[in-house]
Design a protein around this motif. Structure first.
Motif, PDB file in Angstrom:
ATOM      1  N   LEU A  32       0.817  -1.212   0.000  1.00 42.09           N
ATOM      2  CA  LEU A  32       0.000   0.000   0.000  1.00 42.09           C
ATOM      3  C   LEU A  32       0.853   1.267   0.000  1.00 42.09           C
ATOM      4  CD1 LEU A  32      -2.832  -1.108   2.416  1.00 42.09           C
ATOM      5  CD2 LEU A  32      -3.159  -0.290   0.067  1.00 42.09           C
ATOM      6  N   ASN A  33       1.930   1.278   0.777  1.00 37.40           N
ATOM      7  CA  ASN A  33       2.818   2.446   0.801  1.00 37.40           C
ATOM      8  C   ASN A  33       3.407   2.704  -0.580  1.00 37.40           C
ATOM      9  OD1 ASN A  33       2.353   2.810   3.525  1.00 37.40           O
ATOM     10  ND2 ASN A  33       4.231   1.796   4.157  1.00 37.40           N
ATOM     11  N   GLU A  81       0.606   3.974  -2.953  1.00 35.39           N
ATOM     12  CA  GLU A  81       0.254   5.377  -2.719  1.00 35.39           C
ATOM     13  C   GLU A  81       1.314   6.329  -3.275  1.00 35.39           C
ATOM     14  OE1 GLU A  81      -0.510   5.529   1.491  1.00 35.39           O
ATOM     15  OE2 GLU A  81      -2.625   4.967   1.208  1.00 35.39           O
ATOM     16  N   ARG A  82       2.577   5.898  -3.232  1.00 38.76           N
ATOM     17  CA  ARG A  82       3.657   6.736  -3.765  1.00 38.76           C
ATOM     18  C   ARG A  82       3.566   6.905  -5.274  1.00 38.76           C
ATOM     19  NH1 ARG A  82       9.185   4.597  -2.727  1.00 38.76           N
ATOM     20  NH2 ARG A  82       8.042   2.914  -1.823  1.00 38.76           N
ATOM     21  N   ILE A  83       3.166   5.845  -5.978  1.00 38.12           N
ATOM     22  CA  ILE A  83       3.152   5.922  -7.444  1.00 38.12           C
ATOM     23  C   ILE A  83       1.786   6.290  -8.022  1.00 38.12           C
ATOM     24  CG2 ILE A  83       5.065   4.286  -7.638  1.00 38.12           C
ATOM     25  CD1 ILE A  83       2.973   2.189  -8.601  1.00 38.12           C
ATOM     26  N   LEU A  84       0.762   6.358  -7.192  1.00 37.60           N
ATOM     27  CA  LEU A  84      -0.609   6.568  -7.658  1.00 37.60           C
ATOM     28  C   LEU A  84      -0.779   7.819  -8.512  1.00 37.60           C
ATOM     29  CD1 LEU A  84      -3.466   5.418  -7.588  1.00 37.60           C
ATOM     30  CD2 LEU A  84      -3.862   6.712  -5.497  1.00 37.60           C
ATOM     31  N   VAL A 112       2.051   0.686 -14.115  1.00 37.98           N
ATOM     32  CA  VAL A 112       2.520  -0.051 -12.942  1.00 37.98           C
ATOM     33  C   VAL A 112       1.454   0.014 -11.848  1.00 37.98           C
ATOM     34  CG1 VAL A 112       4.298  -0.216 -11.156  1.00 37.98           C
ATOM     35  CG2 VAL A 112       4.943   0.389 -13.495  1.00 37.98           C
ATOM     36  N   CYS A 113       0.901   1.196 -11.654  1.00 41.84           N
ATOM     37  CA  CYS A 113      -0.133   1.394 -10.636  1.00 41.84           C
ATOM     38  C   CYS A 113      -1.361   0.529 -10.938  1.00 41.84           C
ATOM     39  CB  CYS A 113      -0.505   2.871 -10.590  1.00 41.84           C
ATOM     40  SG  CYS A 113      -1.484   3.300  -9.171  1.00 41.84           S
ATOM     41  N   TYR A 114      -1.739   0.455 -12.200  1.00 43.42           N
ATOM     42  CA  TYR A 114      -2.890  -0.348 -12.608  1.00 43.42           C
ATOM     43  C   TYR A 114      -2.645  -1.832 -12.313  1.00 43.42           C
ATOM     44  CZ  TYR A 114      -6.354  -2.509 -15.728  1.00 43.42           C
ATOM     45  OH  TYR A 114      -7.354  -3.279 -16.243  1.00 43.42           O
ATOM     46  N   ILE A 115      -1.487  -2.342 -12.706  1.00 42.23           N
ATOM     47  CA  ILE A 115      -1.170  -3.755 -12.475  1.00 42.23           C
ATOM     48  C   ILE A 115      -1.087  -4.044 -10.977  1.00 42.23           C
ATOM     49  CG2 ILE A 115       0.570  -5.571 -12.819  1.00 42.23           C
ATOM     50  CD1 ILE A 115      -1.018  -4.858 -15.376  1.00 42.23           C
ATOM     51  N   LEU A 116      -0.440  -3.162 -10.222  1.00 38.18           N
ATOM     52  CA  LEU A 116      -0.347  -3.344  -8.775  1.00 38.18           C
ATOM     53  C   LEU A 116      -1.735  -3.273  -8.134  1.00 38.18           C
ATOM     54  CD1 LEU A 116       1.302  -3.782  -6.233  1.00 38.18           C
ATOM     55  CD2 LEU A 116       1.769  -1.315  -6.184  1.00 38.18           C
ATOM     56  N   GLY A 117      -2.579  -2.372  -8.613  1.00 39.22           N
ATOM     57  CA  GLY A 117      -3.947  -2.286  -8.113  1.00 39.22           C
ATOM     58  C   GLY A 117      -4.704  -3.586  -8.338  1.00 39.22           C
ATOM     59  N   LEU A 118      -4.559  -4.171  -9.536  1.00 39.07           N
ATOM     60  CA  LEU A 118      -5.210  -5.451  -9.817  1.00 39.07           C
ATOM     61  C   LEU A 118      -4.684  -6.551  -8.900  1.00 39.07           C
ATOM     62  CD1 LEU A 118      -5.300  -5.423 -13.735  1.00 39.07           C
ATOM     63  CD2 LEU A 118      -7.204  -4.982 -12.163  1.00 39.07           C
ATOM     64  N   LEU A 119      -3.369  -6.536  -8.669  1.00 37.25           N
ATOM     65  CA  LEU A 119      -2.772  -7.524  -7.764  1.00 37.25           C
ATOM     66  C   LEU A 119      -3.350  -7.376  -6.361  1.00 37.25           C
ATOM     67  CD1 LEU A 119      -0.627  -9.682  -7.013  1.00 37.25           C
ATOM     68  CD2 LEU A 119       0.936  -7.781  -6.599  1.00 37.25           C
ATOM     69  N   MET A 120      -3.473  -6.138  -5.897  1.00 37.01           N
ATOM     70  CA  MET A 120      -3.986  -5.921  -4.541  1.00 37.01           C
ATOM     71  C   MET A 120      -5.474  -6.254  -4.443  1.00 37.01           C
ATOM     72  SD  MET A 120      -1.803  -2.785  -2.918  1.00 37.01           S
ATOM     73  CE  MET A 120      -2.490  -1.541  -3.972  1.00 37.01           C
ATOM     74  N   LEU A 149     -10.206  -1.131   3.238  1.00 33.67           N
ATOM     75  CA  LEU A 149     -10.831  -1.074   4.561  1.00 33.67           C
ATOM     76  C   LEU A 149      -9.787  -0.902   5.657  1.00 33.67           C
ATOM     77  CD1 LEU A 149     -13.547  -3.844   4.129  1.00 33.67           C
ATOM     78  CD2 LEU A 149     -13.796  -1.368   3.891  1.00 33.67           C
ATOM     79  N   LYS A 150      -8.613  -1.465   5.441  1.00 36.86           N
ATOM     80  CA  LYS A 150      -7.543  -1.380   6.431  1.00 36.86           C
ATOM     81  C   LYS A 150      -7.150   0.079   6.699  1.00 36.86           C
ATOM     82  CE  LYS A 150      -4.398  -4.617   6.753  1.00 36.86           C
ATOM     83  NZ  LYS A 150      -3.306  -5.525   6.448  1.00 36.86           N
ATOM     84  N   ARG A 151      -7.150   0.897   5.660  1.00 36.43           N
ATOM     85  CA  ARG A 151      -6.775   2.313   5.791  1.00 36.43           C
ATOM     86  C   ARG A 151      -7.968   3.253   5.706  1.00 36.43           C
ATOM     87  NH1 ARG A 151      -0.906   3.171   2.918  1.00 36.43           N
ATOM     88  NH2 ARG A 151       0.159   1.642   4.235  1.00 36.43           N
ATOM     89  N   ASP A 152      -9.161   2.702   5.572  1.00 36.96           N
ATOM     90  CA  ASP A 152     -10.360   3.507   5.413  1.00 36.96           C
ATOM     91  C   ASP A 152     -10.141   4.563   4.328  1.00 36.96           C
ATOM     92  OD1 ASP A 152     -12.988   4.225   5.918  1.00 36.96           O
ATOM     93  OD2 ASP A 152     -12.406   5.752   7.386  1.00 36.96           O
ATOM     94  N   ALA A 153      -9.687   4.090   3.158  1.00 37.44           N
ATOM     95  CA  ALA A 153      -9.347   4.996   2.059  1.00 37.44           C
ATOM     96  C   ALA A 153      -9.964   4.487   0.762  1.00 37.44           C
ATOM     97  CB  ALA A 153      -7.833   5.079   1.906  1.00 37.44           C
ATOM     98  N   GLN A 154     -10.232   5.441  -0.121  1.00 37.52           N
ATOM     99  CA  GLN A 154     -10.717   5.121  -1.457  1.00 37.52           C
ATOM    100  C   GLN A 154      -9.647   5.542  -2.456  1.00 37.52           C
ATOM    101  OE1 GLN A 154     -13.877   7.435  -3.555  1.00 37.52           O
ATOM    102  NE2 GLN A 154     -15.026   5.509  -3.396  1.00 37.52           N
TER     103      GLN A 154
END
Length: 161
Positions: A79-80, A83-86, A94-102, A128-133
């Motif tokens: 997640l860290n 969030e850095r590359i978002l 990279v963000c898209y692929i990592l998002g799919l992985l997560m 849910l862990k970070r209460d973030a969208q």
């Protein structure tokens, strides 16, 4: 809200019906059939590309049960990094692929796919862990680029321990 369970790999080719061997490269595709999402796995020889109705697809390697299985970094680390590359336009794919992985690892939950005025799409996800969208731009990379991204992410976010 879109909520569905992904099936695990069948370890069989959907077209040839043969077992996938350890170490063999194969393709997985998710297709929507009514209200259900179905996963189909294909050996390299049977892969003809993703069907038009595909929700997504990816290339994988069948794990060898005898080898030491690599473990992904803890969710917080992923997640860290995410969030850095978002917000970096150079890292969209990279963000898209990592998002799919997560999403696959259930670190993020896919809420919906938004269509933008310019025709592009964004995945709306919740942690849910970070209460973030998070809104992740859909940026489907080329097959070569997917391989590069997989290698980069594996190098950064996997350990052999």
């Amino acid at each position: 809200m879109i909520d569905f369970e992904l099936q695990r790999c069948t370890r069989r080719c959907a077209k040839t019906e043969r077992d996938l061997a350890p170490g063999e490269m194969f393709y997985s595709v998710l297709v929507q059939e009514g209200a259900e999402i179905q996963r189909l796995d294909y050996c390299r020889e049977a892969w003809e590309g993703a069907p038009a109705e595909a929700v997504c697809w990816w290339k994988s390697q069948m794990p060898d049960p005898k080898s030491n299985q690599r473990q992904w970094a803890p969710s917080e680390i992923m997640l860290n990094f995410f969030e850095r590359i978002l917000e970096d336009p150079a890292q969209r794919d990279v963000c898209y692929i990592l998002g799919l992985l997560m999403i696959r690892r259930k670190i993020l939950r896919l809420e919906e796919i938004e269509k933008q005025e310019d025709g592009s799409e964004q995945l709306v996800t919740v942690c849910l862990k970070r209460d973030a969208q998070y809104r992740i731009a859909v940026a489907t990379p080329s097959a070569d680029r997917i391989q590069q991204i997989e290698t980069e992410l594996a190098g950064m976010l996997q350990s052999g321990e």
